[in-house]
Design an enzyme around this catalytic site. Structure first.
Site, mmCIF file in Angstrom:
data_model
loop_
_atom_site.group_PDB
_atom_site.id
_atom_site.type_symbol
_atom_site.label_atom_id
_atom_site.label_comp_id
_atom_site.label_asym_id
_atom_site.label_seq_id
_atom_site.Cartn_x
_atom_site.Cartn_y
_atom_site.Cartn_z
ATOM 1 N N GLU A 181 -10.678 -4.192 15.398
ATOM 2 C CA GLU A 181 -9.538 -4.496 16.120
ATOM 3 C C GLU A 181 -9.206 -3.640 17.379
ATOM 4 O O GLU A 181 -10.142 -2.757 17.445
ATOM 5 C CB GLU A 181 -8.318 -3.801 15.143
ATOM 6 N N ASP A 182 -8.193 -4.359 18.303
ATOM 7 C CA ASP A 182 -8.161 -3.629 19.353
ATOM 8 C C ASP A 182 -7.076 -2.279 19.483
ATOM 9 O O ASP A 182 -7.823 -1.529 20.006
ATOM 10 C CB ASP A 182 -7.462 -4.579 20.460
ATOM 11 N N ASP A 220 -1.409 0.223 15.710
ATOM 12 C CA ASP A 220 -0.022 0.336 16.207
ATOM 13 C C ASP A 220 0.839 0.538 14.927
ATOM 14 O O ASP A 220 0.716 1.772 14.538
ATOM 15 C CB ASP A 220 0.243 -0.786 17.213
ATOM 16 N N PHE A 258 2.834 1.266 26.148
ATOM 17 C CA PHE A 258 2.481 0.135 25.886
ATOM 18 C C PHE A 258 1.119 0.095 26.910
ATOM 19 O O PHE A 258 1.214 0.074 28.231
ATOM 20 C CB PHE A 258 3.398 -0.885 26.273
ATOM 21 N N ARG A 288 -5.495 -9.205 30.246
ATOM 22 C CA ARG A 288 -6.474 -9.253 29.165
ATOM 23 C C ARG A 288 -7.875 -8.925 29.943
ATOM 24 O O ARG A 288 -8.710 -8.351 29.216
ATOM 25 C CB ARG A 288 -6.617 -10.291 28.323
#
Ligand code: 5GP
Ligand code: MG
Length: 180
Positions: A97-98, A101, A152, A165
């Site tokens: 996963e990136d 959160d 963020f 990205r």
């Protein structure tokens, strides 16, 4: 593209060094197990490609595409847009996963893959924002690249409205960029 980046959180060099370390650790732990690395699209693509290049053992690639997030506010709901392409029953599976959160999407992905009865199922996330976790999340990251503050971030696969990205580093998006 850089005008809305208020600062660089992780440089390209820091990321590459850490991804190499993670890949070395998993190469040792998964040697001889032919693991399936399930990447959660699309944010994971940069991490996924770099990690796999540094992973030195036999392995297989697969992907899931789930939808759970619009703009900067997590909705807490997810749907499977694209499932894994092979039978993972009895296999050693690692979710890549990136970012971890709120935890909603990893919890959803984990439960979805666990129901397919893999031999083992672990989670490897590049980034973790533990302050954002919501109640009811029982999954934990088995491998974490970086723990980051509650801001963020964009770049290295992570987007804001599909932009940013392609940055090779992880930067903090200035609040003005999404407040306007
Ligand atoms: P969750 O809130 O379910 O743990 O995270 C779901 C998804 O939200 C992540 O896979 C990622 O795509 C997105 N997300 C969460 N935090 C951030 C962030 O700081 N920046 C960006 N660009 N996306 C994020
Ligand atoms: Mg994602």
């Amino acid at each position: 593209m850089l005008e809305n980046i208020s600062r660089v959180l992780l440089t390209e060099e820091q990321i590459q060094t850490r991804v190499k370390e993670l890949a070395a650790q998993l190469s040792a732990e998964y040697a001889g197990k032919n693991p399936i690395f399930v990447g959660v699209l699309k944010g994971v693509v940069m991490f996924y490609a770099d990690f796999l290049k540094y992973f030195t053992e036999h392995c297989q690639m697969d992907f899931m595409w789930i939808s759970s997030y619009a703009g900067t506010v997590s909705t807490g709901k997810a749907i499977v847009k694209q499932d894994v392409s092979q039978d993972i029953r009895g296999r050693h599976v690692v979710i890549l996963e990136d970012i971890f959160d709120t935890g909603n999407s990893l919890q959803f992905t984990y439960n979805h893959l666990l129901a397919k009865e893999p031999a083992s199922l672990k989670i490897c996330t590049l980034l973790d924002k533990p302050e954002r976790r919501v109640p009811g999340i029982t999954v934990k990251a088995d491998y974490t690249g970086f723990v980051i503050p509650n801001e963020f971030v964009v770049g290295y696969g992570l987007d804001f409205n599909e932009q940013y990205r392609n940055l090779p580093f992880v930067g903090v998006l200035s609040p003005e960029a999404y407040e306007k």
